[in-house]
Scaffold this active site. Structure first.
Site, PDB file in Angstrom:
ATOM      1  N   LYS A  83      16.672 -14.188 -51.337  1.00 45.01           N
ATOM      2  CA  LYS A  83      15.777 -13.206 -50.714  1.00 45.01           C
ATOM      3  C   LYS A  83      15.213 -13.769 -49.424  1.00 45.01           C
ATOM      4  O   LYS A  83      14.820 -14.926 -49.363  1.00 45.01           O
ATOM      5  CB  LYS A  83      14.623 -12.918 -51.698  1.00 45.01           C
ATOM      6  CG  LYS A  83      13.630 -11.883 -51.239  1.00 45.01           C
ATOM      7  CD  LYS A  83      14.036 -10.500 -51.694  1.00 45.01           C
ATOM      8  CE  LYS A  83      13.188  -9.411 -51.072  1.00 45.01           C
ATOM      9  NZ  LYS A  83      13.586  -9.105 -49.678  1.00 45.01           N
ATOM     10  N   LYS A 107       9.143 -20.824 -51.286  1.00 43.14           N
ATOM     11  CA  LYS A 107       8.089 -19.806 -51.295  1.00 43.14           C
ATOM     12  C   LYS A 107       8.198 -18.928 -52.538  1.00 43.14           C
ATOM     13  O   LYS A 107       7.222 -18.684 -53.236  1.00 43.14           O
ATOM     14  CB  LYS A 107       8.248 -18.952 -50.029  1.00 43.14           C
ATOM     15  CG  LYS A 107       7.116 -18.002 -49.745  1.00 43.14           C
ATOM     16  CD  LYS A 107       7.446 -17.082 -48.567  1.00 43.14           C
ATOM     17  CE  LYS A 107       7.685 -17.850 -47.285  1.00 43.14           C
ATOM     18  NZ  LYS A 107       7.833 -16.940 -46.124  1.00 43.14           N
ATOM     19  N   LYS A 119      17.783 -16.198 -45.463  1.00 45.15           N
ATOM     20  CA  LYS A 119      17.209 -15.693 -44.211  1.00 45.15           C
ATOM     21  C   LYS A 119      18.334 -15.230 -43.304  1.00 45.15           C
ATOM     22  O   LYS A 119      19.472 -15.683 -43.434  1.00 45.15           O
ATOM     23  CB  LYS A 119      16.429 -16.805 -43.499  1.00 45.15           C
ATOM     24  CG  LYS A 119      15.373 -16.290 -42.555  1.00 45.15           C
ATOM     25  CD  LYS A 119      14.127 -15.879 -43.311  1.00 45.15           C
ATOM     26  CE  LYS A 119      13.004 -15.450 -42.416  1.00 45.15           C
ATOM     27  NZ  LYS A 119      11.739 -15.408 -43.151  1.00 45.15           N
ATOM     28  N   THR A 203       1.680  -9.501 -46.193  1.00 49.69           N
ATOM     29  CA  THR A 203       1.631 -10.930 -45.841  1.00 49.69           C
ATOM     30  C   THR A 203       0.206 -11.325 -45.437  1.00 49.69           C
ATOM     31  O   THR A 203      -0.341 -12.325 -45.923  1.00 49.69           O
ATOM     32  CB  THR A 203       2.641 -11.248 -44.717  1.00 49.69           C
ATOM     33  OG1 THR A 203       3.915 -10.741 -45.106  1.00 49.69           O
ATOM     34  CG2 THR A 203       2.738 -12.726 -44.458  1.00 49.69           C
ATOM     35  N   ASN A 234       2.098  -7.841 -37.035  1.00 48.67           N
ATOM     36  CA  ASN A 234       1.875  -7.277 -38.354  1.00 48.67           C
ATOM     37  C   ASN A 234       1.076  -8.207 -39.269  1.00 48.67           C
ATOM     38  O   ASN A 234       0.171  -7.793 -39.979  1.00 48.67           O
ATOM     39  CB  ASN A 234       3.247  -6.977 -38.970  1.00 48.67           C
ATOM     40  CG  ASN A 234       3.140  -6.127 -40.192  1.00 48.67           C
ATOM     41  OD1 ASN A 234       2.293  -5.241 -40.247  1.00 48.67           O
ATOM     42  ND2 ASN A 234       3.956  -6.404 -41.165  1.00 48.67           N
ATOM     43  N   SER A 366       7.647  -7.407 -51.533  1.00 40.89           N
ATOM     44  CA  SER A 366       9.077  -7.066 -51.473  1.00 40.89           C
ATOM     45  C   SER A 366       9.653  -7.044 -52.895  1.00 40.89           C
ATOM     46  O   SER A 366      10.468  -6.179 -53.236  1.00 40.89           O
ATOM     47  CB  SER A 366       9.844  -8.112 -50.659  1.00 40.89           C
ATOM     48  OG  SER A 366       9.821  -7.786 -49.296  1.00 40.89           O
TER      49      SER A 366
HETATM   50  N1  GLU Z   1      10.020 -12.383 -43.771  1.00 39.00           N
HETATM   51  C1  GLU Z   1       9.024 -12.543 -44.778  1.00 39.00           C
HETATM   52  C2  GLU Z   1       8.825 -14.005 -45.098  1.00 39.00           C
HETATM   53  O1  GLU Z   1       9.134 -14.879 -44.317  1.00 39.00           O
HETATM   54  C3  GLU Z   1       9.264 -11.672 -45.993  1.00 39.00           C
HETATM   55  C4  GLU Z   1      10.566 -11.901 -46.697  1.00 39.00           C
HETATM   56  C5  GLU Z   1      10.851 -10.847 -47.777  1.00 39.00           C
HETATM   57  O2  GLU Z   1      10.062  -9.944 -47.959  1.00 39.00           O
HETATM   58  O3  GLU Z   1      11.913 -10.964 -48.395  1.00 39.00           O
HETATM   59  O4  GLU Z   1       8.276 -14.346 -46.102  1.00 39.00           O
END
Ligand code: GLU
Length: 438
Positions: A83, A107, A119, A203, A234, A366
């Protein structure tokens, strides 16, 4: 990947990974010193599971073709489908995407959502593209990576300079390719396409839940505390807004065009409205009258209680770590403090609430979105907030307790917490001990 010649004296260079990724992996190496893991687990976490580099060739509005470099990296999927977001930025590189995928792995583990890490990114300055070009870019990128993603394999989401509109195009493109409806393939979608309530501010909100849960430990009294925020997108905006509502005084805010400082405090809501109408120029906006323009660098060095880097990585380095005057750093960006700067901040007793905990609210909601997509049953906003709060608070306390137990910094404690979960999952798949091989 590093393109220059390898320096033989630098042993770290020998595996040809890039600087940002190596710096990210150093955090793991430090955590292992406090929390030894089995060699099998260490091997499993050494490199990304798979990396894809593609050329995203787009027809521009003037009829010409332009090629953009695109990447998708799946770091690890021991704990579930991988993810992580998709970033559009002119500095995106495979090295950076690898580091970001690595951070996603830890994370997801630290907050306990059942995912691995991934990513993606495209090397592009979105400000140079029309909306139609942006749509063609996003759809073509999905054409290129469609075989790598899927609701049970790898699930993209927004990151810097991508938003729910982009996620909507991407989900639609995936559905066209697969000739079906697969809302769970991408999160951060518009509500009408299966998005979740509460994803947009997740976030920033998650970071605020972390800070507020630790207030007592940090001896923070909102009404007496000052905050400086780097980044007003955001993430930064919603964090500013919620901290302001909680009584914190926001004294400085920056965006890519500059920064403003007002010792009397800034109300983020009216400033955001002003920013949107004035080509992102913050100065001159609705403040208490004492506002002055400062540089982004000056913002980082302000004597505040809480500094919130909510922009890019590598903002606090050996160059400026000695001059940081904040008492606490809440990392809402990914990787804003380098490993070398960490050591300086630790010595100077500045507490860093690490990215893999502080900004995990986004991926947590998410996960909620994906659960709603997979079950076809959608939640009220209150339910999203309650569940997010519970997860963020639990993770915050776990990390805090681990920090006290091991006498380490908070980042290392977060990595230890993540490693506990990753180790359990990797070992459950079988290790040398499991197979009884010496
Ligand atoms: N881009 C966000 C992060 O760095 C969210 C990633 C997601 O929701 O999968 O945590």
């Amino acid at each position: 990947m590093s393109t220059g010649p390898l320096n033989p004296s630098d042993a770290d260079n020998q595996d040809e990974t890039g600087r940002i990724f190596r710096d990210a992996r150093n955090r793991l190496n430090k955590a292992i010193q406090y929390y030894p893991i089995s060699p099998d687990v260490e091997e499993q976490l050494k490199y990304p599971k798979s990396s894809l580099a593609v050329s995203v060739v787009v027809r521009m509005d003037n009829g010409s073709r332009r090629a953009f470099k695109g990447f998708r990296v799946r770091y690890d999927d021991s704990r579930g489908p991988s993810k992580g977001g998709i970033r559009y930025h002119q500095n995106v590189s495979l090295d950076e995407v690898m580091a970001l995928a690595f951070w996603m792995t830890f994370k997801c583990a630290v907050v306990g959502v059942p995912y691995g890490g991934a990513k993606g990114g495209i090397c592009v300055d979105t400000k140079e593209l029309s909306k139609k070009e942006l749509e063609r870019l996003s759809r073509t990128y999905i054409d290129m990576i469609a075989d790598m993603i899927g609701p049970d394999i790898d699930i993209p989401a927004p990151d810097m300079y991508t938003n729910e509109m982009v996620m909507g195009w991407m989900a639609d493109q995936y559905n066209r390719i697969k000739r079906g409806k697969y809302p769970g393939v991408i999160t951060g979608k518009p509500l009408s396409l299966g998005g979740s309530l509460g994803r947009t501010d997740a976030t920033g909100r998650g970071g605020v839940y972390v800070l507020r849960r630790l207030e007592e430990h940090l001896q923070l009294v909102p009404e007496k505390a000052t905050v400086a925020l780097q980044g007003f997108g955001n993430v930064g905006f919603y964090c500013a807004q919620l901290l302001h509502e909680a009584g914190y005084k926001i004294v400085a805010i920056s965006n890519s065009e500059g920064a403003i400082y007002d010792p009397d405090g800034i109300d983020p809501g009216p400033l955001k409205a002003w920013e949107q109408q004035n080509k992102e120029i913050l100065m001159g906006g609705p403040t208490n009258g004492k506002a002055q323009a400062i540089s982004n660098e000056e913002l980082l060095k302000l004597p505040v209680d809480v500094l919130v880097p909510a922009a890019l990585e590598n903002q606090i380095t050996t160059r400026n770590a000695h001059e940081i005057q904040a008492r606490i750093i809440l990392e809402l960006a990914n990787g804003p403090v380098t490993t070398a700067a960490d050591a300086i901040l630790e010595e100077r007793k500045i507490l860093v609430i690490p990215d893999i905990l502080a900004n995990a609210g986004g991926v947590t909601v998410s996960y909620f979105e994906w659960v709603q997509n997979q079950t076809g049953f959608y939640w009220e906003l209150e339910e999203v907030h309650d569940k997010l709060k519970k997860i963020m608070e639990k993770a915050s306390i776990n990390v805090w307790n681990t920090m006290t137990e091991h006498g380490c910094d908070m980042r290392t404690a977060a990595y230890i917490e993540a490693l506990k979960k990753l180790t359990e999952a990797i070992e459950a798949h079988g290790t040398r001990y499991y197979f009884n091989v010496p």
